[in-house]
Motif scaffolding. Sequence first.
Motif, mmCIF file in Angstrom:
data_model
loop_
_atom_site.group_PDB
_atom_site.id
_atom_site.type_symbol
_atom_site.label_atom_id
_atom_site.label_comp_id
_atom_site.label_asym_id
_atom_site.label_seq_id
_atom_site.Cartn_x
_atom_site.Cartn_y
_atom_site.Cartn_z
ATOM 1 N N CYS A 72 57.654 -28.068 17.206
ATOM 2 C CA CYS A 72 58.553 -27.122 16.733
ATOM 3 C C CYS A 72 57.447 -26.237 15.739
ATOM 4 C CB CYS A 72 59.818 -27.564 15.901
ATOM 5 S SG CYS A 72 61.184 -26.440 15.333
ATOM 6 N N GLY A 73 56.961 -27.206 14.937
ATOM 7 C CA GLY A 73 56.039 -26.346 14.297
ATOM 8 C C GLY A 73 54.892 -25.726 14.964
ATOM 9 N N PHE A 76 56.223 -22.336 16.209
ATOM 10 C CA PHE A 76 57.255 -21.911 15.312
ATOM 11 C C PHE A 76 56.965 -20.105 15.282
ATOM 12 C CE2 PHE A 76 59.492 -20.266 11.395
ATOM 13 C CZ PHE A 76 60.581 -21.197 11.484
ATOM 14 N N ILE A 122 53.531 -33.218 10.807
ATOM 15 C CA ILE A 122 54.416 -32.462 10.777
ATOM 16 C C ILE A 122 54.102 -31.549 9.503
ATOM 17 C CG2 ILE A 122 56.862 -31.846 10.579
ATOM 18 C CD1 ILE A 122 57.050 -34.772 12.202
ATOM 19 N N ARG A 125 51.273 -29.067 9.722
ATOM 20 C CA ARG A 125 51.564 -27.915 10.555
ATOM 21 C C ARG A 125 52.482 -26.814 9.914
ATOM 22 N NH1 ARG A 125 49.289 -25.057 14.491
ATOM 23 N NH2 ARG A 125 50.318 -23.335 13.886
ATOM 24 N N ALA A 126 53.512 -27.464 9.305
ATOM 25 C CA ALA A 126 54.561 -26.522 8.512
ATOM 26 C C ALA A 126 53.747 -25.859 7.088
ATOM 27 C CB ALA A 126 55.513 -27.256 7.895
ATOM 28 N N ASN A 129 51.602 -23.040 8.628
ATOM 29 C CA ASN A 129 52.479 -21.820 8.911
ATOM 30 C C ASN A 129 52.933 -21.038 7.900
ATOM 31 O OD1 ASN A 129 52.764 -22.733 11.669
ATOM 32 N ND2 ASN A 129 54.667 -23.691 11.550
ATOM 33 N N ASN A 215 60.079 -23.917 7.682
ATOM 34 C CA ASN A 215 58.894 -24.666 7.741
ATOM 35 C C ASN A 215 58.954 -25.534 6.245
ATOM 36 O OD1 ASN A 215 56.862 -23.828 9.609
ATOM 37 N ND2 ASN A 215 57.789 -21.920 9.090
ATOM 38 N N LEU A 218 60.810 -28.500 7.605
ATOM 39 C CA LEU A 218 59.823 -29.345 8.448
ATOM 40 C C LEU A 218 58.814 -30.207 7.634
ATOM 41 C CD1 LEU A 218 58.734 -26.817 11.516
ATOM 42 C CD2 LEU A 218 60.199 -28.871 11.688
ATOM 43 N N MET A 219 58.243 -29.678 6.432
ATOM 44 C CA MET A 219 57.525 -30.137 5.737
ATOM 45 C C MET A 219 58.269 -31.432 5.095
ATOM 46 S SD MET A 219 55.335 -27.459 3.525
ATOM 47 C CE MET A 219 54.663 -28.786 2.521
#
Length: 236
Positions: A72-73, A76, A122, A125-126, A129, A215, A218-219
């Motif tokens: 998902c990240g 995004f 995860i 990645r967030a 983003n 995001n 997500l983090m």
Amino acid sequence: MTLITNKLGLGAWWSWLAGTLLWLCAGIAAAHGVSESDKGFLQASSGMQILPYIYLGAKHMVTGYDHLLFLCGVIFFLYRMKDIGLYVTLFAIGHSTTLLLGVINGWHINAYFVDAIIGLSIVYRAFDNLGGFQTVFGVQPNKRAAVLIFGFFHGLGLATKLQDFALSADGLVPNMIAFNVGVEIGQLLALSMILIAMRYWRSTASFVRHAATGNFVLMTAGFILAGFQFTGFLSK
């Protein structure tokens, strides 16, 4: 969905969704793995079991919350199918490589430690983003290389779990290849659902307003997953 959004507002609805996601992560952080029924099948089976292993591989990916959050990240802010296909392929190559080699070569690595890194993937990645690397450190890591490298860890995570089972050497290689095929099928199914949801969200005005919040969620989810695993690692 429309009724809830109209009554609560998009911001309140997103807050509710974020809270639900974090609650789910807290509940599954220690539970994600191989079910007892699947464990029993894996340890009792011998010889080539192509279709069952394809099914188990697909099931692992569809129910693998850590993988889905990472993907998902990854997608995004990706809009072109060409870019999505490239990044998902890199993740699939990494995931499949270490899953196959880890099981066949008997790599024994602490599962808690590997799963903690998966949780941090995860977070990474967030944070990327959100432009965190450029803002805080003044650098931009290679996004493609990062997805491939973390794909290696995601595959290694399942390989370490499978190492705990007494897998029969008879048919091990074709079974693991079949499992990898199932993983990719499950990844495509899960990714399709994520893309449908993301495409709908991007078509609304709330995406621009709440993309950063998404995001941050997500983090936080990644930190929760990593925290549970580090706790398990330190308690051993």
